[in-house]
Design an enzyme around this catalytic site. Structure first.
Site, mmCIF file in Angstrom:
data_model
loop_
_atom_site.group_PDB
_atom_site.id
_atom_site.type_symbol
_atom_site.label_atom_id
_atom_site.label_comp_id
_atom_site.label_asym_id
_atom_site.label_seq_id
_atom_site.Cartn_x
_atom_site.Cartn_y
_atom_site.Cartn_z
ATOM 1 N N CYS A 95 18.856 31.241 -0.546
ATOM 2 C CA CYS A 95 20.161 31.808 0.053
ATOM 3 C C CYS A 95 20.940 32.483 -0.790
ATOM 4 O O CYS A 95 19.845 34.024 -0.379
ATOM 5 C CB CYS A 95 21.047 30.025 -0.504
ATOM 6 N N ASN A 140 21.451 31.244 -4.761
ATOM 7 C CA ASN A 140 21.189 30.456 -5.681
ATOM 8 C C ASN A 140 21.055 29.580 -6.227
ATOM 9 O O ASN A 140 20.964 28.738 -7.678
ATOM 10 C CB ASN A 140 19.818 31.415 -5.627
ATOM 11 N N CYS A 192 23.730 26.515 -4.624
ATOM 12 C CA CYS A 192 23.933 25.489 -3.367
ATOM 13 C C CYS A 192 22.846 25.681 -2.439
ATOM 14 O O CYS A 192 22.080 24.429 -2.849
ATOM 15 C CB CYS A 192 24.982 25.723 -2.765
ATOM 16 N N ARG A 193 22.350 26.028 -1.374
ATOM 17 C CA ARG A 193 21.581 25.691 -0.548
ATOM 18 C C ARG A 193 20.113 26.158 -0.649
ATOM 19 O O ARG A 193 19.162 25.321 -0.786
ATOM 20 C CB ARG A 193 21.631 27.189 0.365
ATOM 21 N N SER A 194 19.383 26.916 -1.547
ATOM 22 C CA SER A 194 18.260 27.192 -1.941
ATOM 23 C C SER A 194 17.907 26.152 -2.991
ATOM 24 O O SER A 194 16.538 25.192 -2.549
ATOM 25 C CB SER A 194 17.556 28.576 -2.019
ATOM 26 N N ASP A 233 26.994 27.652 4.717
ATOM 27 C CA ASP A 233 27.344 27.759 3.032
ATOM 28 C C ASP A 233 28.169 26.803 2.417
ATOM 29 O O ASP A 233 29.561 27.030 2.406
ATOM 30 C CB ASP A 233 27.594 29.118 2.619
HETATM 31 P P1 4NP Z 1 24.648 29.390 -1.798
HETATM 32 O O1 4NP Z 1 26.458 29.431 -1.566
HETATM 33 O O2 4NP Z 1 24.377 30.746 -1.112
HETATM 34 O O3 4NP Z 1 24.174 28.709 -0.826
HETATM 35 O O4 4NP Z 1 23.845 29.298 -3.721
HETATM 36 C C1 4NP Z 1 26.835 30.313 -2.343
HETATM 37 C C2 4NP Z 1 26.829 30.128 -4.158
HETATM 38 C C3 4NP Z 1 28.353 31.407 -4.688
HETATM 39 C C4 4NP Z 1 28.636 32.781 -4.017
HETATM 40 C C5 4NP Z 1 27.768 32.230 -2.194
HETATM 41 C C6 4NP Z 1 27.186 32.211 -1.956
HETATM 42 N N1 4NP Z 1 29.208 33.611 -4.718
HETATM 43 O O5 4NP Z 1 30.156 34.288 -4.354
HETATM 44 O O6 4NP Z 1 29.238 33.245 -5.665
#
Ligand code: 4NP
Length: 147
Positions: free
Chosen positions: A9, A12, A14-16, A120
């Site tokens: 994702c 890294n 949340c989703r992945s 997300d």
């Molecule tokens: P992920 O979500 O891609 O599902 O891990 C996010 C977590 C943090 C951020 C963006 C997306 N960030 O901008 O810090």
């Protein structure tokens, strides 16, 4: 048969990692990892609210640590799964010449869910909605790999 599956994702956290956690619980005979197309959170555990939402479902994410996706991942894994179209584009930008490792959307494995990406939850705050979609797709993925 054991496959090497990488979940990717943006951050890294949340989703992945959630997808990795759900998948390794469902299909522990495969080799798994997760990575982010951006390295902002490298070394960090999954985001607290995602860890908490997963824990309610019996999924432990606390041992996972974020890292950035690299071109070497095309050789280390048999299948790379992105959470949205931006992930897929960022992954494909790093594909080494001659690599034919498949890169797919995780949601391709849950056609019945009618979603073309995993939204997300870092932004939507809908951790349970993301987990519902991830669980459905992981079920389809596990069935596909073991068929
Ligand atoms: P992920 O979500 O891609 O599902 O891990 C996010 C977590 C943090 C951020 C963006 C997306 N960030 O901008 O810090």
């Amino acid at each position: 048969m054991s496959h090497r599956i990488l979940f990717v994702c943006l951050g890294n956290i949340c989703r992945s990692p959630a997808a990795e956690g759900v998948f390794r619980a469902r299909a522990p005979h495969h080799v798994t990892d997760s990575a982010g197309t951006m390295g902002w959170h490298a070394g960090n555990p999954p985001y607290g609210p995602m860890q908490a939402a997963a824990k309610v479902r019996g999924i432990y994410l606390g041992d996972l640590r974020a890292r950035q996706f690299t071109a070497a991942d095309f050789d280390r894994f048999d299948l790379i799964l992105g959470m949205d179209a931006n992930n897929i584009a960022d992954i494909e930008d790093l594909r080494p010449a001659g690599s034919d490792t498949p890169v797919r959307l995780l949601t391709d494995f849950a056609p019945e869910a009618g979603a073309d990406h995993v939204p997300d939850p870092y932004y939507t705050r809908d951790f349970d909605g993301a987990l519902d979609l991830i669980e459905a797709a992981v079920e389809g993925l596990a069935a596909h790999l073991d068929s």
